[in-house]
Design an enzyme around this catalytic site. Structure first.
Site, PDB file in Angstrom:
ATOM      1  N   ASP A   1       0.840  -1.200   0.000  1.00 23.78           N
ATOM      2  CA  ASP A   1       0.000   0.000   0.000  1.00 23.78           C
ATOM      3  C   ASP A   1       0.876   1.251   0.000  1.00 23.78           C
ATOM      4  O   ASP A   1       2.072   1.190   0.281  1.00 23.78           O
ATOM      5  CB  ASP A   1      -0.956   0.018   1.201  1.00 23.78           C
ATOM      6  CG  ASP A   1      -0.246   0.006   2.546  1.00 23.78           C
ATOM      7  OD1 ASP A   1       0.787  -0.675   2.661  1.00 23.78           O
ATOM      8  OD2 ASP A   1      -0.709   0.681   3.484  1.00 23.78           O
TER       9      ASP A   1
ATOM     10  N   GLU B   1       0.007  -1.001   5.766  1.00 23.02           N
ATOM     11  CA  GLU B   1       1.136  -0.606   6.606  1.00 23.02           C
ATOM     12  C   GLU B   1       1.037   0.872   6.921  1.00 23.02           C
ATOM     13  O   GLU B   1       1.291   1.319   8.031  1.00 23.02           O
ATOM     14  CB  GLU B   1       2.458  -0.910   5.901  1.00 23.02           C
ATOM     15  CG  GLU B   1       3.696  -0.763   6.795  1.00 23.02           C
ATOM     16  CD  GLU B   1       4.265   0.656   6.857  1.00 23.02           C
ATOM     17  OE1 GLU B   1       5.087   0.920   7.747  1.00 23.02           O
ATOM     18  OE2 GLU B   1       3.881   1.511   6.039  1.00 23.02           O
TER      19      GLU B   1
HETATM   20 ZN    ZN Z   1       6.779   2.373   3.938  1.00 25.51          ZN
END
Ligand code: ZN
Length: 379
Positions: A66, A128
């Protein structure tokens, strides 16, 4: 490969399944099987794959798929179409961190060229950038349905330096509930904003105490556990004693400091000095603090298999620290020795016109080639 991955708009709020399907198909084309670990809602997935023997503990190359939003950022070119200019590749995620993921994938044919004695794992995650939660279900499977790696290299941008420690991130939300009244009758009301103000003063004192405590290791910048508040809201109108006030605060602590001690300190301060004044007006008043984000730090582990290997491959004789948090702490907590080492500079991450220098890509390719050689003879 960097261009292909960047072209998937995997801003954290979007699904990453198109990218993951592309990677799965690409690996399958090379005869490498993947295991997907889907999110609870099924709209996202992590991917784990092993190149080389299935019966030995390998080296995991880990990255998140992501990226952060481009909304409101002044980009000179389309963020999802890589543009090469002046020795740099521009595009969202080139640096943080599709560059590393792409290099690992592009190296797969080279990894497969000759048999590996030590396997190389690919571990790709999601979510993340939001709260570092997407990798957790995959990590939970390590040593269960998935093999337990002997070392993990998290390829966040470090300019290929070997990072063995980073701070924790812990976010809290504190909500103060007061009691509404007409502002001419403040003796009938309990002011949530003023109560929050008293709590914020304690937060400032905690910040000062952390600065005074410092960092005995002398390795972090800033050299102390930081306390910060970044968002506050409350009240209805200038002439209403406010019912609610809510503020979000964050602790970025040294790896060996428990941020919950600060949560408890704020709670105790509230119970002793703030809550009694609210309760004297109404029993429905209160102060509530909840934890919203909890990203564990990476603690130095000198001589660990991950550190030894990464220093050898990077040709480095020292380790360094960073002030941002990564998934490495979560791997370490699960018992996988981990370090952070990847191409690009964190200064370009999350920025408009994010880029990675091609020289950094080349350095990372060299690192991966040395990894392939080491994995062939056995690590
Ligand atoms: Zn990163």
């Amino acid at each position: 490969m960097i261009s292909r991955l960047v072209a998937f708009d995997t801003t954290s709020e979007n699904s990453n399944l198109e990218l993951i399907t592309f990677v799965r198909d690409y690996l399958a084309g090379h005869g490498v099987e993947s295991t997907l670990v889907p999110s609870e809602e099924g709209d996202k997935a992590s991917l784990f794959a092993t190149i080389g023997p299935k019966d030995a503990a390998g080296v995991a190359l880990s990255g998140h798929t992501d990226c952060v939003p481009v909304t409101g950022q002044p980009w000179s070119t389309d963020p999802f179409a890589v543009v090469e200019k002046n020795g740099r590749l521009y595009g969202r995620g080139t640096c943080d961190m599709k560059g590393f993921v792409a290099i690992a994938l592009a190296m797969v044919p080279a990894f497969l060229e000759k048999p590996l004695r030590t396997p190389i794992h690919l571990a790709l995650s999601y979510d993340e950038e939001t709260a570092c939660t997407g990798v957790r279900p995959m990590i939970a499977e390590l040593g269960e349905r998935l093999p337990m790696p002997r070392a993990c290299i998290v390829g966040e941008p470090t300019r290929m330096g070997v990072v063995d420690a980073h701070k924790t991130i812990t976010d809290y939300v504190t909500v103060v509930t007061g009691h509404e009244a007409h502002s001419s009758l403040i003796d009938k009301g309990a002011n949530a904003i003023l109560a929050a103000g008293e709590l914020l003063c304690e937060l400032a004192r905690m910040r000062d105490d952390m600065i005074a405590m410092g960092d005995p290791t002398g390795r972090f910048t800033p050299a102390y556990t930081t306390v910060h508040t970044g968002l506050i809201s409350g009240g209805t109108a200038h002439n209403i004693v406010p019912l609610k006030c809510r503020f979000e605060w964050e602790v970025r602590s040294l790896p060996d400091f428990d941020p919950d001690t600060l949560k408890r300190r704020l709670q105790t301060f509230g119970e002793q000095h703030v809550l009694p004044k609210l309760r004297a007006i109404a029993p429905t008043t209160g102060i509530e603090t909840t934890k919203t984000v909890d990203v564990i730090g990476l603690a130095p582990d000198p001589g660990s298999p991950a550190e030894t290997l990464a220093m050898r491959l990077a040709g480095s004789n020292k380790t360094q620290t960073v002030s941002y948090a990564t998934e490495a702490g979560l791997f370490q907590e699960h018992g996988v020795p981990s370090i952070v080492c990847g191409p690009g500079d964190i200064a370009q991450a999350h920025q408009p016109d994010e880029y990675i220098e091609i020289s950094q890509v080349e350095d990372c390719v060299g690192f991966m080639q040395r990894l392939a050689e080491a994995a062939r003879t056995g690590i």
